[in-house]
Write an enzyme that holds these catalytic residues in place. Sequence first.
Site, short mmCIF file in Angstrom:
data_model
loop_
_atom_site.label_atom_id
_atom_site.label_comp_id
_atom_site.label_asym_id
_atom_site.label_seq_id
_atom_site.Cartn_x
_atom_site.Cartn_y
_atom_site.Cartn_z
CB CYS A 22 33.00 27.67 20.75
SG CYS A 22 31.51 28.64 20.36
CG HIS A 84 24.28 36.09 19.24
ND1 HIS A 84 24.08 36.00 17.88
CD2 HIS A 84 25.61 36.23 19.40
CE1 HIS A 84 25.24 36.08 17.25
NE2 HIS A 84 26.18 36.22 18.15
CG HIS A 134 26.36 41.52 21.81
ND1 HIS A 134 25.86 40.25 22.02
CD2 HIS A 134 27.44 41.37 21.00
CE1 HIS A 134 26.63 39.38 21.38
NE2 HIS A 134 27.58 40.04 20.75
CD GLU A 136 25.79 36.31 25.58
OE1 GLU A 136 25.94 36.05 26.80
OE2 GLU A 136 26.70 36.20 24.74
CB THR A 175 28.74 33.86 27.30
OG1 THR A 175 28.39 34.12 25.94
CG2 THR A 175 27.52 33.42 28.08
CB CYS A 205 31.34 30.55 27.18
SG CYS A 205 32.29 30.81 25.70
CB SER A 233 32.63 38.57 16.25
OG SER A 233 33.11 37.64 17.19
CG ASN A 235 34.15 35.44 20.25
OD1 ASN A 235 35.19 34.97 19.79
ND2 ASN A 235 32.99 35.33 19.59
#
Length: 321
Positions: A22, A84, A134, A136, A175, A205, A233, A235
Amino acid sequence: MTLPPPILPPLTLYLAAPRGFCAGVDRAIKIVELALQKWGAPVYVRHEIVHNKFVVDALRAQGAVFVEELDDCPVDRPVIFSAHGVPKSVPAAAEARRMIAVDATCPLVTKVHNEAQRHSEAGLQMVMIGHQGHPETIGTMGQLPEGEVLLVETADDVAGLVVRDPGRLAYITQTTLSVDDTAGIVAALQARFPAIIGPHKEDICYATTNRQAAVKAIAGKIDALLVIGAPNSSNSRRLVEVGRSAGCTYAQLVQRASDIDWRALEGIASVGVTAGASAPEVLVNEVIDAFRARFDTTVELVETAQENIEFKVPRILRESV
């Protein structure tokens, strides 16, 4: 006498699009590469710049040194903060040590940080939907003083929340979560706290949303789904969950072609392939080549959106030495 080549079983490989890198990941990797060009090696990176071993190893080979804490960095070399995001205390400590610091936090994560700050300044306590531990989540919760951000991971967690004032709350989200799972938690928050304020625009996101939509579009066509991505990861793991929820019973996360369990794929006619937002396209091509070596493979692209977003790198890297 030359034997004829073996007859390979037919297979249709549905390639999801969008997939892979991304804009935030592209930017973060570019930041490390530009920092190495500007200051030379070594350049220190606090935490993995993105969650992908292939990417991290490639940057390490160029002279990036990955560490977990700022204390592990010498004061005379640049330090980069991962995509992150980091708690406010980290850049403050770097400034106190007079270090050159470059923030590679994804702008969409920064948007959530700013949102939390704005609500806090308005006197609201924050509820964050995210995964404990995490990077983030740690970074976002670390934007505000202890106790100002309460974490929920599931809809069930909402019942146990102890808040300062039920009428003065706002929520934000990590996100990289699943859109569907988040909807259930938001509904639980709104049911218990009708006055809770949500973000103006969904925190999840665009890249996460787009990759999940592409998986849903192929889930009904396939016997198996392979998601290329790292085990840490968020996502990428959500893409596996989305595939299973959409009806694909065999959905697996693989870091690269060598991780594929070929015995589990015996006798199948169709496979879906996608990649998490921090997985490079070279690993997708590696997986396609592995299928072509074992099957008479037809590749079909299933594209549900086009992405043309690009984020600028920080000014310090656009200026000459």
